[in-house]
Design a protein around this motif. Structure first.
Motif, PDB file in Angstrom:
ATOM      1  N   GLN A   1       0.830  -1.203   0.000  1.00 38.42           N
ATOM      2  CA  GLN A   1       0.000   0.000   0.000  1.00 38.42           C
ATOM      3  C   GLN A   1       0.865   1.254   0.000  1.00 38.42           C
ATOM      4  O   GLN A   1       0.580   2.216  -0.732  1.00 38.42           O
ATOM      5  CB  GLN A   1      -0.919   0.002   1.225  1.00 38.42           C
ATOM      6  CG  GLN A   1      -2.065  -0.998   1.141  1.00 38.42           C
ATOM      7  CD  GLN A   1      -2.915  -1.010   2.399  1.00 38.42           C
ATOM      8  OE1 GLN A   1      -2.523  -0.465   3.439  1.00 38.42           O
ATOM      9  NE2 GLN A   1      -4.071  -1.644   2.330  1.00 38.42           N
ATOM     10  N   ASN A   2       1.925   1.241   0.814  1.00 37.31           N
ATOM     11  CA  ASN A   2       2.836   2.391   0.853  1.00 37.31           C
ATOM     12  C   ASN A   2       3.528   2.591  -0.479  1.00 37.31           C
ATOM     13  O   ASN A   2       3.710   3.728  -0.939  1.00 37.31           O
ATOM     14  CB  ASN A   2       3.866   2.215   1.967  1.00 37.31           C
ATOM     15  CG  ASN A   2       3.260   2.320   3.350  1.00 37.31           C
ATOM     16  OD1 ASN A   2       2.225   2.961   3.528  1.00 37.31           O
ATOM     17  ND2 ASN A   2       3.886   1.707   4.333  1.00 37.31           N
ATOM     18  N   MET A   3       3.919   1.473  -1.125  1.00 32.21           N
ATOM     19  CA  MET A   3       4.578   1.562  -2.419  1.00 32.21           C
ATOM     20  C   MET A   3       3.624   2.111  -3.471  1.00 32.21           C
ATOM     21  O   MET A   3       4.006   2.955  -4.299  1.00 32.21           O
ATOM     22  CB  MET A   3       5.097   0.187  -2.849  1.00 32.21           C
ATOM     23  CG  MET A   3       6.311  -0.304  -2.064  1.00 32.21           C
ATOM     24  SD  MET A   3       7.754   0.760  -2.281  1.00 32.21           S
ATOM     25  CE  MET A   3       8.050   0.581  -4.047  1.00 32.21           C
ATOM     26  N   ASN A   4       2.377   1.659  -3.445  1.00 37.28           N
ATOM     27  CA  ASN A   4       1.384   2.140  -4.402  1.00 37.28           C
ATOM     28  C   ASN A   4       1.128   3.630  -4.221  1.00 37.28           C
ATOM     29  O   ASN A   4       1.001   4.376  -5.208  1.00 37.28           O
ATOM     30  CB  ASN A   4       0.076   1.361  -4.255  1.00 37.28           C
ATOM     31  CG  ASN A   4       0.204  -0.083  -4.696  1.00 37.28           C
ATOM     32  OD1 ASN A   4       1.110  -0.438  -5.446  1.00 37.28           O
ATOM     33  ND2 ASN A   4      -0.691  -0.927  -4.235  1.00 37.28           N
ATOM     34  N   GLU A   5       1.050   4.060  -2.971  1.00 33.94           N
ATOM     35  CA  GLU A   5       0.843   5.489  -2.699  1.00 33.94           C
ATOM     36  C   GLU A   5       2.036   6.305  -3.174  1.00 33.94           C
ATOM     37  O   GLU A   5       1.864   7.407  -3.726  1.00 33.94           O
ATOM     38  CB  GLU A   5       0.620   5.706  -1.199  1.00 33.94           C
ATOM     39  CG  GLU A   5      -0.704   5.152  -0.694  1.00 33.94           C
ATOM     40  CD  GLU A   5      -0.842   5.268   0.811  1.00 33.94           C
ATOM     41  OE1 GLU A   5       0.107   5.801   1.443  1.00 33.94           O
ATOM     42  OE2 GLU A   5      -1.873   4.842   1.353  1.00 33.94           O
ATOM     43  N   LYS A   6       3.240   5.765  -2.981  1.00 38.49           N
ATOM     44  CA  LYS A   6       4.445   6.469  -3.424  1.00 38.49           C
ATOM     45  C   LYS A   6       4.475   6.584  -4.944  1.00 38.49           C
ATOM     46  O   LYS A   6       4.800   7.646  -5.500  1.00 38.49           O
ATOM     47  CB  LYS A   6       5.685   5.730  -2.926  1.00 38.49           C
ATOM     48  CG  LYS A   6       7.001   6.403  -3.308  1.00 38.49           C
ATOM     49  CD  LYS A   6       8.191   5.635  -2.770  1.00 38.49           C
ATOM     50  CE  LYS A   6       9.499   6.304  -3.185  1.00 38.49           C
ATOM     51  NZ  LYS A   6      10.685   5.550  -2.675  1.00 38.49           N
ATOM     52  N   ILE A   7       4.118   5.491  -5.632  1.00 39.10           N
ATOM     53  CA  ILE A   7       4.108   5.494  -7.098  1.00 39.10           C
ATOM     54  C   ILE A   7       3.072   6.490  -7.614  1.00 39.10           C
ATOM     55  O   ILE A   7       3.340   7.251  -8.551  1.00 39.10           O
ATOM     56  CB  ILE A   7       3.830   4.074  -7.631  1.00 39.10           C
ATOM     57  CG1 ILE A   7       5.019   3.154  -7.345  1.00 39.10           C
ATOM     58  CG2 ILE A   7       3.554   4.116  -9.139  1.00 39.10           C
ATOM     59  CD1 ILE A   7       4.762   1.700  -7.690  1.00 39.10           C
ATOM     60  N   GLN A   8       1.886   6.491  -7.017  1.00 41.00           N
ATOM     61  CA  GLN A   8       0.839   7.421  -7.429  1.00 41.00           C
ATOM     62  C   GLN A   8       1.268   8.865  -7.216  1.00 41.00           C
ATOM     63  O   GLN A   8       1.006   9.739  -8.058  1.00 41.00           O
ATOM     64  CB  GLN A   8      -0.450   7.128  -6.662  1.00 41.00           C
ATOM     65  CG  GLN A   8      -1.113   5.812  -7.046  1.00 41.00           C
ATOM     66  CD  GLN A   8      -2.341   5.520  -6.213  1.00 41.00           C
ATOM     67  OE1 GLN A   8      -2.710   6.303  -5.326  1.00 41.00           O
ATOM     68  NE2 GLN A   8      -2.985   4.397  -6.466  1.00 41.00           N
ATOM     69  N   LYS A   9       1.949   9.116  -6.104  1.00 40.75           N
ATOM     70  CA  LYS A   9       2.418  10.468  -5.821  1.00 40.75           C
ATOM     71  C   LYS A   9       3.466  10.904  -6.833  1.00 40.75           C
ATOM     72  O   LYS A   9       3.434  12.039  -7.324  1.00 40.75           O
ATOM     73  CB  LYS A   9       3.000  10.523  -4.400  1.00 40.75           C
ATOM     74  CG  LYS A   9       3.443  11.917  -3.981  1.00 40.75           C
ATOM     75  CD  LYS A   9       3.958  11.913  -2.553  1.00 40.75           C
ATOM     76  CE  LYS A   9       4.409  13.311  -2.136  1.00 40.75           C
ATOM     77  NZ  LYS A   9       4.916  13.329  -0.728  1.00 40.75           N
TER      78      LYS A   9
END
Length: 235
Positions: A113-121
């Protein structure tokens, strides 16, 4: 309720259930039947019984012994539960349930989830960066310029914020072209500049050096030019 009954109830203790498990078991594809079974196993473990039988578990649930056995097998096969062995002081081997695979899956879910949020950001920053360039240039970027911008991010690994700062520097200098911006980024990378603060400090020193050089020129005072310091890092 008598005081004796209340004391007996309190002495049975409490079970600690991680809040994250309660709010994320659906994301882990655990249904309510499996969830309740896991909670009962957790209760047995915290009570000292580390390997309850299906009969013991079923006695506390509305499931049959066969149903409990099937659910236990499914949880083990799906990697939410495991059976380990340990030996006591008499070297007798005992089996025990472990919920470690469940905790590991929860941590993996959080990490993803943290990785997905980082990628989206990061993707949003790139989109915003293209928009800022088009606004400053007053036109859509050419294919070559889009490729250059992409290379700064993907190949040169410049932070979008640093690229934005280099664009601001080019605007202030009145040199609105990708070659000039590329030179700024090259110089910053060569000097180990990776943060906004470092870029700001480097820019300030550069402008102060320019101002000193101008002031040292052998000209009458009325011809001397003062170069202002632009805080181009401010939005």
């Amino acid at each position: 309720m008598s005081n004796e009954k209340l004391i007996d109830w309190l002495e049975q203790g409490n079970i600690s259930i991680p809040k994250l498990l309660m709010i994320s078991y659906k994301q882990l594809n655990i249904n309510e039947e499996e969830m309740m079974l896991l909670l009962h196993i957790l209760t047995f473990i915290e009570s000292g019984n580390r390997f309850p039988t299906p009969i013991e578990i079923a006695s506390r649930m509305t499931f049959t012994e066969t149903k409990c056995t099937d659910l236990l097998r499914q949880l083990i096969q799906r990697g939410f539960l495991e059976i380990n062995e340990e030996s006591d002081e008499n070297h007798i081997i005992h089996e025990k349930y472990s919920l470690r695979p469940l905790w590991d899956k929860m941590l993996q879910m959080l990490y993803q989830q943290n990785m997905n949020e980082k990628i989206q950001k990061e993707q949003q920053l790139e989109i915003d960066l293209y928009s800022i360039f088009e606004q400053e240039f007053g036109r859509p970027l050419s294919p070559f310029e889009c490729e250059s911008l992409s290379m700064w991010i993907d190949q040169d690994h410049h932070d979008p914020i640093i690229i934005k700062a280099a664009l601001r520097e080019a605007v202030i200098s009145g040199k609105m072209n990708f070659r000039y911006i590329d030179r700024i980024l090259f110089e910053w990378k060569k000097n180990g500049i990776r943060t906004i603060e470092q870029a700001q400090s480097h820019s300030k020193k550069f402008r102060q050096s320019q101002q000193k050089q101008r002031n040292n020129e052998n000209q009458p005072d009325r011809y001397k030019q003062t170069i202002p310091f632009y805080n181009w890092l401010e939005n």
